[in-house]
Design an enzyme around this catalytic site. Structure first.
Site, PDB file in Angstrom:
ATOM      1  N   ASP A  21      -6.670  -6.189   4.573  1.00 51.75           N
ATOM      2  CA  ASP A  21      -6.286  -5.321   4.642  1.00 51.75           C
ATOM      3  C   ASP A  21      -6.770  -4.765   5.760  1.00 51.75           C
ATOM      4  OD1 ASP A  21      -5.401  -2.629   3.924  1.00 51.75           O
ATOM      5  OD2 ASP A  21      -6.807  -1.847   2.267  1.00 51.75           O
ATOM      6  N   GLY A  65      -2.731  -3.602   9.111  1.00 55.71           N
ATOM      7  CA  GLY A  65      -2.275  -4.234   9.839  1.00 55.71           C
ATOM      8  C   GLY A  65      -1.555  -5.893   9.374  1.00 55.71           C
ATOM      9  N   MET A 101     -11.464  -5.333   5.752  1.00 56.99           N
ATOM     10  CA  MET A 101     -11.131  -3.941   6.297  1.00 56.99           C
ATOM     11  C   MET A 101     -10.604  -5.063   7.457  1.00 56.99           C
ATOM     12  SD  MET A 101     -10.302  -1.631   4.450  1.00 56.99           S
ATOM     13  CE  MET A 101      -9.366  -0.612   5.422  1.00 56.99           C
ATOM     14  N   HIS A 147      -8.329   1.509  -3.968  1.00 52.95           N
ATOM     15  CA  HIS A 147      -9.332   1.500  -2.316  1.00 52.95           C
ATOM     16  C   HIS A 147      -9.834   2.897  -2.456  1.00 52.95           C
ATOM     17  CE1 HIS A 147      -9.652   0.296   1.639  1.00 52.95           C
ATOM     18  NE2 HIS A 147     -11.007   0.324   1.150  1.00 52.95           N
ATOM     19  N   MET A 159      -8.515   9.012  -0.074  1.00 54.24           N
ATOM     20  CA  MET A 159      -9.039   8.817   1.025  1.00 54.24           C
ATOM     21  C   MET A 159      -9.925  10.290   0.570  1.00 54.24           C
ATOM     22  SD  MET A 159      -7.331   7.711   4.294  1.00 54.24           S
ATOM     23  CE  MET A 159      -6.074   5.811   3.817  1.00 54.24           C
ATOM     24  N   GLY A 168       0.727  -2.341   3.665  1.00 58.57           N
ATOM     25  CA  GLY A 168       1.667  -1.121   3.803  1.00 58.57           C
ATOM     26  C   GLY A 168       2.464  -1.090   4.861  1.00 58.57           C
ATOM     27  N   ASP A 178      -4.283   3.728  -1.751  1.00 58.70           N
ATOM     28  CA  ASP A 178      -5.372   4.610  -0.428  1.00 58.70           C
ATOM     29  C   ASP A 178      -6.497   5.796  -0.424  1.00 58.70           C
ATOM     30  OD1 ASP A 178      -6.179   1.570   0.923  1.00 58.70           O
ATOM     31  OD2 ASP A 178      -3.951   2.290   1.588  1.00 58.70           O
ATOM     32  N   SER A 238       0.668  -1.311  -0.109  1.00 59.66           N
ATOM     33  CA  SER A 238      -0.298  -0.293   0.125  1.00 59.66           C
ATOM     34  C   SER A 238       1.098   1.658  -0.079  1.00 59.66           C
ATOM     35  CB  SER A 238      -0.889   0.069   1.415  1.00 59.66           C
ATOM     36  OG  SER A 238      -1.036   0.953   1.805  1.00 59.66           O
ATOM     37  N   HIS A 262      -1.510  -1.613  -4.486  1.00 60.71           N
ATOM     38  CA  HIS A 262      -2.376  -1.372  -3.634  1.00 60.71           C
ATOM     39  C   HIS A 262      -2.548   0.877  -3.351  1.00 60.71           C
ATOM     40  CE1 HIS A 262      -6.758  -1.253  -1.482  1.00 60.71           C
ATOM     41  NE2 HIS A 262      -5.920  -0.968  -0.176  1.00 60.71           N
ATOM     42  N   MET A 294     -11.748   5.146  -0.212  1.00 61.79           N
ATOM     43  CA  MET A 294     -12.512   5.010   0.792  1.00 61.79           C
ATOM     44  C   MET A 294     -12.996   6.853   0.636  1.00 61.79           C
ATOM     45  SD  MET A 294      -9.453   3.642   3.081  1.00 61.79           S
ATOM     46  CE  MET A 294      -8.632   3.457   1.798  1.00 61.79           C
TER      47      MET A 294
END
Ligand code: DX5
Ligand code: ZN
Length: 218
Positions: free
Chosen positions: A177, A179, A139, A69, A40, A199, A38, A11, A36, A71
């Site tokens: 996705d 942790g 998630m 992705h 946002m 990530g 992200d 990520s 990936h 968000m």
């Protein structure tokens, strides 16, 4: 369960933004399968990350598939800006849109369509859309920030989705996705996940290639 090759998607949220091109090249050379991204908007989640211009800049440094992705509150509205850049686009079932319409628009453009569920959302909420998505993103942290601890309780959702897939009626990637590291990836893959977003564990690893290799082989 059908044996699937594990896909590892670092990520970009965890990369050094000031060296975006070099970071993308570094994980590409380190063996990443997908990248990936992200996105946002500060509304759907309490963070603002980056938009299409950043994804476009990243795309100029790799030939790997870009897994976007979203968000964001209004994914359908912003689709045209990402469709030419991505190979898969995932939107949230909790966002403000006609989910079927968004998924169909992504598929019609020749991309893989993904549907994501945040931790508080029961996975049953995506069941009416089975057959309309190619990726189910579960998630494993609350969306918005990298570097959070993996929520082990989300593994039940992964297992449930894997059971739907095992009926053979539907085929889709199960993406986890948040942790993800070698330990949590092992649990996720055991529960049925085959697409791992990582990530912090990849970008902050001493040896990204070794980390990716280990993630692929959990
Ligand atoms: C969180 C993002 C994740 C995040 C994962 O909202 O969707 O993709 O970058 O980061 P790590 O792997 O650090 O938990
Ligand atoms: Zn993500």
């Amino acid at each position: 369960m059908a044996l699937r090759k594990t896909i590892v998607a670092p990520s970009l949220l965890a990369c050094d933004f000031s060296r975006l091109g070099a970071e993308v090249e570094r994980v590409t050379q380190a063996g990443a399968d997908w990248i990936h991204c992200d996105v946002m908007d500060g509304h759907f989640v309490d963070n603002i990350s980056f938009g299409p211009a950043f994804v476009e800049a990243a795309s100029r440094h790799t030939r790997l598939p870009l897994d976007v992705h979203l968000m964001i509150e209004h994914p359908y509205h912003y689709l045209p800006r990402f469709l030419p850049l991505a190979s898969s686009i995932t939107s949230h079932v909790e966002a403000d849109h006609d989910v079927s319409k968004t998924l169909a628009a992504v598929r019609d453009a020749g991309l893989l369509a993904g549907l994501a569920v945040s931790p508080p959302t029961p996975v049953e909420l995506v069941k009416p859309f089975l057959g309309q998505f190619d990726i189910l993103l579960i998630m494993t942290v609350n969306p918005g920030f990298g570097g959070q601890p993996f929520l082990t309780s989300m593994l039940d959702k992964v297992a449930e989705a894997a059971a739907w897939r095992e009926t053979g009626a539907f085929d889709f990637h199960i993406e986890v996705d948040g942790g993800i590291n070698v330990k949590t990836a092992t649990e996720a893959v055991r529960s049925g996940a085959n697409l791992l977003v990582a990530g912090t564990s990849v970008f902050r690893a001493q040896d990204a290639a070794e980390e990716i290799r280990m993630l692929k082989n959990v």
